[in-house]
Design an enzyme around this catalytic site. Structure first.
Site, PDB file in Angstrom:
ATOM      1  N   LYS A 150      32.094  37.484  40.550  1.00  0.00           N
ATOM      2  CA  LYS A 150      33.003  38.410  39.855  1.00  0.00           C
ATOM      3  C   LYS A 150      34.420  38.236  40.374  1.00  0.00           C
ATOM      4  O   LYS A 150      35.249  39.151  40.283  1.00  0.00           O
ATOM      5  CB  LYS A 150      32.541  39.862  40.053  1.00  0.00           C
ATOM      6  CG  LYS A 150      31.172  40.166  39.459  1.00  0.00           C
ATOM      7  CD  LYS A 150      31.218  40.173  37.943  1.00  0.00           C
ATOM      8  CE  LYS A 150      29.853  40.495  37.346  1.00  0.00           C
ATOM      9  NZ  LYS A 150      29.864  40.341  35.865  1.00  0.00           N
ATOM     10  N   ARG A 151      34.682  37.079  40.912  1.00  0.00           N
ATOM     11  CA  ARG A 151      36.030  36.730  41.431  1.00  0.00           C
ATOM     12  C   ARG A 151      36.523  37.777  42.444  1.00  0.00           C
ATOM     13  O   ARG A 151      37.692  38.117  42.521  1.00  0.00           O
ATOM     14  CB  ARG A 151      37.038  36.572  40.283  1.00  0.00           C
ATOM     15  CG  ARG A 151      36.600  35.599  39.188  1.00  0.00           C
ATOM     16  CD  ARG A 151      36.205  34.228  39.742  1.00  0.00           C
ATOM     17  NE  ARG A 151      35.892  33.267  38.692  1.00  0.00           N
ATOM     18  CZ  ARG A 151      34.648  32.833  38.412  1.00  0.00           C
ATOM     19  NH1 ARG A 151      33.602  33.255  39.112  1.00  0.00           N
ATOM     20  NH2 ARG A 151      34.465  31.952  37.458  1.00  0.00           N
TER      21      ARG A 151
ATOM     22  N   ALA B  22      40.269  39.327  42.103  1.00  0.00           N
ATOM     23  CA  ALA B  22      40.738  39.598  40.731  1.00  0.00           C
ATOM     24  C   ALA B  22      41.139  41.055  40.550  1.00  0.00           C
ATOM     25  O   ALA B  22      41.347  41.499  39.427  1.00  0.00           O
ATOM     26  CB  ALA B  22      39.647  39.233  39.733  1.00  0.00           C
TER      27      ALA B  22
ATOM     28  N   LEU C  35      41.052  45.339  40.766  1.00  0.00           N
ATOM     29  CA  LEU C  35      40.121  46.419  40.429  1.00  0.00           C
ATOM     30  C   LEU C  35      38.983  45.912  39.540  1.00  0.00           C
ATOM     31  O   LEU C  35      39.233  45.171  38.586  1.00  0.00           O
ATOM     32  CB  LEU C  35      40.900  47.511  39.667  1.00  0.00           C
ATOM     33  CG  LEU C  35      40.093  48.678  39.118  1.00  0.00           C
ATOM     34  CD1 LEU C  35      39.582  49.560  40.253  1.00  0.00           C
ATOM     35  CD2 LEU C  35      40.949  49.499  38.156  1.00  0.00           C
TER      36      LEU C  35
ATOM     37  N   GLU D 158      47.437  44.334  46.044  1.00  0.00           N
ATOM     38  CA  GLU D 158      47.668  45.571  46.809  1.00  0.00           C
ATOM     39  C   GLU D 158      46.972  45.515  48.168  1.00  0.00           C
ATOM     40  O   GLU D 158      47.524  45.944  49.189  1.00  0.00           O
ATOM     41  CB  GLU D 158      47.183  46.778  46.002  1.00  0.00           C
ATOM     42  CG  GLU D 158      47.982  46.982  44.727  1.00  0.00           C
ATOM     43  CD  GLU D 158      47.522  48.211  43.962  1.00  0.00           C
ATOM     44  OE1 GLU D 158      48.223  49.226  44.004  1.00  0.00           O
ATOM     45  OE2 GLU D 158      46.461  48.143  43.311  1.00  0.00           O
TER      46      GLU D 158
ATOM     47  N   GLU E 111      48.280  44.890  35.212  1.00  0.00           N
ATOM     48  CA  GLU E 111      48.070  46.301  34.872  1.00  0.00           C
ATOM     49  C   GLU E 111      48.748  46.651  33.550  1.00  0.00           C
ATOM     50  O   GLU E 111      48.188  47.382  32.733  1.00  0.00           O
ATOM     51  CB  GLU E 111      48.618  47.208  35.986  1.00  0.00           C
ATOM     52  CG  GLU E 111      47.703  47.347  37.194  1.00  0.00           C
ATOM     53  CD  GLU E 111      47.845  46.223  38.213  1.00  0.00           C
ATOM     54  OE1 GLU E 111      48.439  45.172  37.884  1.00  0.00           O
ATOM     55  OE2 GLU E 111      47.341  46.395  39.333  1.00  0.00           O
TER      56      GLU E 111
ATOM     57  N   ARG F 106      46.784  45.729  30.645  1.00  0.00           N
ATOM     58  CA  ARG F 106      45.500  46.460  30.568  1.00  0.00           C
ATOM     59  C   ARG F 106      45.745  47.946  30.250  1.00  0.00           C
ATOM     60  O   ARG F 106      44.807  48.734  30.176  1.00  0.00           O
ATOM     61  CB  ARG F 106      44.733  46.376  31.886  1.00  0.00           C
ATOM     62  CG  ARG F 106      44.578  44.988  32.442  1.00  0.00           C
ATOM     63  CD  ARG F 106      43.325  44.275  31.980  1.00  0.00           C
ATOM     64  NE  ARG F 106      43.259  42.946  32.580  1.00  0.00           N
ATOM     65  CZ  ARG F 106      43.376  41.813  31.908  1.00  0.00           C
ATOM     66  NH1 ARG F 106      43.519  41.811  30.595  1.00  0.00           N
ATOM     67  NH2 ARG F 106      43.326  40.657  32.537  1.00  0.00           N
TER      68      ARG F 106
ATOM     69  N   GLY G  64      47.265  51.433  41.539  1.00  0.00           N
ATOM     70  CA  GLY G  64      46.736  52.659  42.133  1.00  0.00           C
ATOM     71  C   GLY G  64      46.311  52.483  43.575  1.00  0.00           C
ATOM     72  O   GLY G  64      45.763  53.392  44.180  1.00  0.00           O
TER      73      GLY G  64
HETATM   74  C1  1HE Z   1      35.834  40.803  36.556  1.00  0.00           C
HETATM   75  C2  1HE Z   1      37.176  40.943  36.964  1.00  0.00           C
HETATM   76  C3  1HE Z   1      37.672  42.254  37.166  1.00  0.00           C
HETATM   77  C4  1HE Z   1      36.751  38.850  36.745  1.00  0.00           C
HETATM   78  N1  1HE Z   1      36.826  43.277  36.953  1.00  0.00           N
HETATM   79  N2  1HE Z   1      35.041  41.859  36.386  1.00  0.00           N
HETATM   80  N3  1HE Z   1      42.413  42.526  37.109  1.00  0.00           N
HETATM   81  C5  1HE Z   1      42.597  41.725  36.051  1.00  0.00           C
HETATM   82  O1  1HE Z   1      43.036  42.134  35.001  1.00  0.00           O
HETATM   83  C6  1HE Z   1      42.170  40.293  36.219  1.00  0.00           C
HETATM   84  C7  1HE Z   1      40.958  40.009  35.353  1.00  0.00           C
HETATM   85  N4  1HE Z   1      40.364  38.702  35.665  1.00  0.00           N
HETATM   86  C8  1HE Z   1      40.886  37.537  35.203  1.00  0.00           C
HETATM   87  O2  1HE Z   1      41.956  37.481  34.637  1.00  0.00           O
HETATM   88  C9  1HE Z   1      40.068  36.290  35.450  1.00  0.00           C
HETATM   89  O3  1HE Z   1      38.701  36.659  35.644  1.00  0.00           O
HETATM   90  C10 1HE Z   1      40.542  35.467  36.681  1.00  0.00           C
HETATM   91  C11 1HE Z   1      41.884  34.821  36.359  1.00  0.00           C
HETATM   92  C12 1HE Z   1      40.631  36.306  37.948  1.00  0.00           C
HETATM   93  C13 1HE Z   1      39.480  34.354  36.977  1.00  0.00           C
HETATM   94  O4  1HE Z   1      39.203  33.599  35.814  1.00  0.00           O
HETATM   95  P1  1HE Z   1      37.899  32.680  35.749  1.00  0.00           P
HETATM   96  O5  1HE Z   1      37.948  31.925  34.447  1.00  0.00           O
HETATM   97  O6  1HE Z   1      37.751  31.901  37.003  1.00  0.00           O
HETATM   98  O7  1HE Z   1      36.632  33.703  35.745  1.00  0.00           O
HETATM   99  P2  1HE Z   1      36.097  34.620  34.568  1.00  0.00           P
HETATM  100  O8  1HE Z   1      35.113  33.854  33.753  1.00  0.00           O
HETATM  101  O9  1HE Z   1      37.188  35.307  33.840  1.00  0.00           O
HETATM  102  O10 1HE Z   1      35.329  35.761  35.403  1.00  0.00           O
HETATM  103  C14 1HE Z   1      34.080  35.514  36.048  1.00  0.00           C
HETATM  104  C15 1HE Z   1      33.320  36.812  36.022  1.00  0.00           C
HETATM  105  O11 1HE Z   1      34.036  37.774  36.814  1.00  0.00           O
HETATM  106  C16 1HE Z   1      33.218  37.420  34.644  1.00  0.00           C
HETATM  107  O12 1HE Z   1      31.998  38.136  34.584  1.00  0.00           O
HETATM  108  P3  1HE Z   1      30.685  37.515  33.854  1.00  0.00           P
HETATM  109  O13 1HE Z   1      29.609  38.500  34.104  1.00  0.00           O
HETATM  110  O14 1HE Z   1      31.081  37.349  32.412  1.00  0.00           O
HETATM  111  O15 1HE Z   1      30.459  36.156  34.535  1.00  0.00           O
HETATM  112  C17 1HE Z   1      34.364  38.416  34.606  1.00  0.00           C
HETATM  113  O16 1HE Z   1      34.149  39.470  33.678  1.00  0.00           O
HETATM  114  C18 1HE Z   1      34.333  38.932  36.034  1.00  0.00           C
HETATM  115  N5  1HE Z   1      35.598  39.492  36.436  1.00  0.00           N
HETATM  116  N6  1HE Z   1      37.721  39.715  37.054  1.00  0.00           N
HETATM  117  C19 1HE Z   1      35.551  43.076  36.580  1.00  0.00           C
HETATM  118  N7  1HE Z   1      38.920  42.486  37.564  1.00  0.00           N
HETATM  119  C20 1HE Z   1      43.581  50.533  42.110  1.00  0.00           C
HETATM  120  S1  1HE Z   1      44.412  50.051  40.746  1.00  0.00           S
HETATM  121  C21 1HE Z   1      44.360  48.322  40.660  1.00  0.00           C
HETATM  122  C22 1HE Z   1      44.539  47.907  39.234  1.00  0.00           C
HETATM  123  C23 1HE Z   1      44.164  46.478  39.015  1.00  0.00           C
HETATM  124  O17 1HE Z   1      43.743  45.779  39.888  1.00  0.00           O
HETATM  125  S2  1HE Z   1      44.413  45.937  37.422  1.00  0.00           S
HETATM  126  C24 1HE Z   1      44.061  44.237  37.467  1.00  0.00           C
HETATM  127  C25 1HE Z   1      42.646  43.939  37.112  1.00  0.00           C
END
Ligand code: 1HE
Length: 263
Positions: free
Chosen positions: A30-31, A67, A69, A117, A137, A140, A145
């Site tokens: 889940k990265r 990756a 939250l 963070e 963020e 999304r 946070g």
């Molecule tokens: C996740 C998450 C996640 C991956 N929550 N499951 N963060 C984001 O908006 C970043 C979202 N993630 C991405 O943009 C990409 O996953 C990555 C660039 C990090 C990596 O890409 P990649 O091609 O290597 O992997 P993938 O195929 O996108 O992800 C692999 C799996 O990890 C996949 O699940 P699967 O069951 O389909 O294999 C994804 O759904 C899962 N995954 N990132 C849940 N973030 C306290 S406030 C803080 C606010 C924030 O942090 S907002 C930013 C959130």
């Protein structure tokens, strides 16, 4: 007895070597998205840090640091639950920033959202060339946070953080050093080894020096100049009077310890 396939792997991969504790965020599939379990495990680990540990390294197992939250936990949360959740992250990341010992982040791949963070709550950040920094963020529909709006502007400035959140701008590892995202850039795959090397070094500092840098310096930097100068004088006098300082200065004067070398 449970078979191997049914055993849930630990959310953190912990390894102690000498005085350094290495903490691996351990959800590579889940990265290393940060769910409640991983955040609370971090809290427990820092709250129960053995006395013998002199420095901590946090890294991500696999190709990415984190990756951010875990978005799959977000969908059902109402406003009150969201407030409490953010305050929980604050409590845990404060515990890292105010830890008894220095904490070094080894960064590779995604350092995104809450992952950034977390990195900001560490005292030193070491990146390898694959690291990249983003705050998706904005796209999304949410806000930081985990203390990002307090800590990140101190490293890179409010305007840069606003740009990242508004436009989705991503900075790479090379750009990240002069901008303040990381203090070190290594060769490919070298962040963890460099972070451990630095951790071994800082673990050898006088405990009171590390205490002063971690606990007093941030307060002094935020105080009014006159309050800061008084705090500095008080901290300096306490540090100087410590026997460890006297021993180390005596070793230098007796030529038993290394000189400062050019950088
Ligand atoms: C996740 C998450 C996640 C991956 N929550 N499951 N963060 C984001 O908006 C970043 C979202 N993630 C991405 O943009 C990409 O996953 C990555 C660039 C990090 C990596 O890409 P990649 O091609 O290597 O992997 P993938 O195929 O996108 O992800 C692999 C799996 O990890 C996949 O699940 P699967 O069951 O389909 O294999 C994804 O759904 C899962 N995954 N990132 C849940 N973030 C306290 S406030 C803080 C606010 C924030 O942090 S907002 C930013 C959130």
């Amino acid at each position: 007895m449970a078979d191997a396939a049914s055993i849930t792997p630990s959310l953190l991969a912990l390894n102690t070597s000498g005085r350094v504790l290495t903490i691996g965020l351990n959800r590579p599939a889940k990265r290393n998205a940060l769910n409640d379990g991983i955040i609370l495990e971090l809290e427990r680990t820092f709250a129960t840090l053995p006395e013998a540990i002199g420095a901590v390294v946090i890294h991500g197992v696999g190709a990415h640091f984190s990756a951010g939250l875990d978005l799959s936990e977000l969908s059902e949360r109402d406003a009150t639950a969201g407030l409490m959740h953010s305050r929980m992250w604050h409590r845990v990341f404060d515990g890292i920033e105010r830890a008894r010992v220095p904490v070094i982040a080894a960064l590779q791949g995604a350092v995104i959202g809450g992952g950034l963070e977390l990195a900001c709550a560490c005292h030193i950040r070491v990146a390898d060339p694959s690291a990249y920094y983003a705050l998706p963020e904005g796209s999304r529909g949410i806000f930081v946070g985990g203390g990002g709006s307090v800590r990140l502007p101190r490293l890179v400035g409010v305007a840069r953080m606003a740009d990242m959140m508004l436009t989705g701008r991503v900075y790479n590892a090379t750009e990240g050093v002069p901008l303040g995202f990381s203090q070190y850039l290594t060769d490919a795959g070298g962040a963890l080894a460099k972070a451990i090397e630095l951790a071994e070094r800082v673990a050898q500092n006088a405990p009171l020096t590390n205490f002063a840098v971690l606990q007093a310096l941030p307060l002094i930097a935020e105080a009014s100049p006159q309050t800061g100068l008084m705090l500095e004088a008080l901290m300096a006098s306490v540090a100087q009077s410590d026997q460890e300082a006297k021993n180390r200065i005596r070793d230098f004067l007796d030529r038993k310890t290394g000189k400062v070398q050019p950088g």
